[in-house]
Design a protein around this motif. Structure first.
Motif, PDB file in Angstrom:
ATOM      1  N   ALA A 189      46.509  46.411  45.343  1.00 38.60           N
ATOM      2  CA  ALA A 189      45.412  47.083  44.631  1.00 38.60           C
ATOM      3  C   ALA A 189      44.072  46.409  44.949  1.00 38.60           C
ATOM      4  O   ALA A 189      43.067  47.091  45.177  1.00 38.60           O
ATOM      5  CB  ALA A 189      45.678  47.086  43.131  1.00 38.60           C
ATOM      6  N   VAL A 190      44.049  45.070  44.990  1.00 39.58           N
ATOM      7  CA  VAL A 190      42.807  44.351  45.312  1.00 39.58           C
ATOM      8  C   VAL A 190      42.381  44.648  46.755  1.00 39.58           C
ATOM      9  O   VAL A 190      41.198  44.881  47.033  1.00 39.58           O
ATOM     10  CB  VAL A 190      42.975  42.824  45.121  1.00 39.58           C
ATOM     11  CG1 VAL A 190      41.785  42.070  45.699  1.00 39.58           C
ATOM     12  CG2 VAL A 190      43.149  42.484  43.642  1.00 39.58           C
ATOM     13  N   ALA A 197      43.019  47.319  48.521  1.00 43.31           N
ATOM     14  CA  ALA A 197      42.483  48.695  48.555  1.00 43.31           C
ATOM     15  C   ALA A 197      41.102  48.741  47.909  1.00 43.31           C
ATOM     16  O   ALA A 197      40.191  49.421  48.399  1.00 43.31           O
ATOM     17  CB  ALA A 197      43.436  49.660  47.854  1.00 43.31           C
ATOM     18  N   ALA A 198      40.923  48.001  46.809  1.00 43.55           N
ATOM     19  CA  ALA A 198      39.657  48.034  46.068  1.00 43.55           C
ATOM     20  C   ALA A 198      38.504  47.439  46.862  1.00 43.55           C
ATOM     21  O   ALA A 198      37.339  47.723  46.592  1.00 43.55           O
ATOM     22  CB  ALA A 198      39.803  47.296  44.742  1.00 43.55           C
ATOM     23  N   ALA A 256      38.305  47.683  50.268  1.00 44.14           N
ATOM     24  CA  ALA A 256      38.312  48.292  51.603  1.00 44.14           C
ATOM     25  C   ALA A 256      36.909  48.505  52.161  1.00 44.14           C
ATOM     26  O   ALA A 256      36.672  48.309  53.356  1.00 44.14           O
ATOM     27  CB  ALA A 256      39.077  49.627  51.583  1.00 44.14           C
ATOM     28  N   ALA A 257      35.954  48.874  51.293  1.00 42.47           N
ATOM     29  CA  ALA A 257      34.593  49.135  51.772  1.00 42.47           C
ATOM     30  C   ALA A 257      33.951  47.871  52.353  1.00 42.47           C
ATOM     31  O   ALA A 257      32.921  47.946  53.019  1.00 42.47           O
ATOM     32  CB  ALA A 257      33.727  49.694  50.647  1.00 42.47           C
TER      33      ALA A 257
END
Lengths: 179, 179
Positions: B139-140, B142-143, B145-146
């Motif tokens: 989750a981290v 993915a969070a 990714a930017a």
């Protein structure tokens, strides 16, 4: 009677069939069997026509989101989850249903960056009404980029996406679990 | 004495000067003034050579990260922040210093997706040692990714990136602020 709505529908159809390189005023006029002067009465240029179509497409995508954001009967945590999932599913389904149209609209959004910028501002405003501050809204929007930024569209069909997004929402709401 | 290290350095140099379309065994041998048979003694194919160079490049990028992740004297919140910022800065600086090389390595990473996959697995393992579970690590990742996915490289020079990342880290650690 030729109205703006009819012209925009015809433009979408031309975009769908021929991609963004086509869809000039002349192409659209031809598809409607009218003169291009008739189209120009409603849209003064190709740019104006394509901008209107892009704006409408983006608006369509976020009408449901506005309703979720405004539903203050629901607490912020649940509203945030519902909003983020609605955004992800709308984008994922649009990209899966018709990848060419999705790509076409990406080109239009890049071409009309003012329109795309307004769209992001509107989404950030909705998020702010859920999470309370502009800074937190911006952080949430950045944290969910993998689920709404079109550069990630290829990943959206992966089987684990909704699970990861659910875990991500829990993390955003609750923070790191205590060890 | 021609060793693997010398060959990999020469390959990086050829990649830097000519891009990923070049950098064959013959090009590398020529740049070293040796026969291609001499290169083949160390790397049985162009694919093997490029894979080794890609793996080395990715390893170089995450050695510092491994040290941060392993520093258990620091609490998880601070370690997470330090790790995420180190990852972002390493990627941003690499992309800014030499955008062509960065693009070249993106091509290599796509070409050797097994190597790129191992890289992501290693990063997820480091994150897990900070945040406690594989699901939270995912989750981290993915969070953020930017701030590490190369599709966002164009945004990394924006002035607000570190501020948004700092707010994002606070959100991941603490969750939504109470209203």
């Amino acid at each position: 009677m030729l109205d703006a709505e009819t012209i925009m529908l015809a433009t979408e159809d031309v975009l769908r069939r021929h991609g963004p390189a086509k869809a000039t005023v002349v192409d659209v006029a031809r598809s409607l069997g009218v003169s291009h002067a008739a189209v120009y009465r409603h849209f003064p240029s190709k740019a104006a026509l394509r901008e209107a179509v892009t704006r409408r497409w983006l608006h369509r995508a976020y009408d449901d989101l506005a309703a979720i954001a405004a539903d203050t009967a629901t607490g912020p945590a649940e509203r945030l989850r519902a909003w983020v999932f609605a955004l992800f599913r709308a984008k994922r389904d649009a990209a899966a249903r018709d990848p060419e149209i999705f790509a076409t609209y990406r080109v239009l959004a890049a071409e009309h960056s003012v329109v795309a910028g307004e769209h992001v501002e509107a989404l950030l405003g909705q998020l702010e009404s859920i999470v309370g501050t502009a800074a937190t809204a911006r952080a949430v929007f950045a944290a969910t980029a993998a689920f709404h930024h079109p550069a990630h569209a290829q990943e959206w069909s992966q089987a684990d996406r909704e699970t990861v997004l659910a875990d991500l929402c829990t993390l955003l709401v609750e923070g790191l679990p205590a060890r």
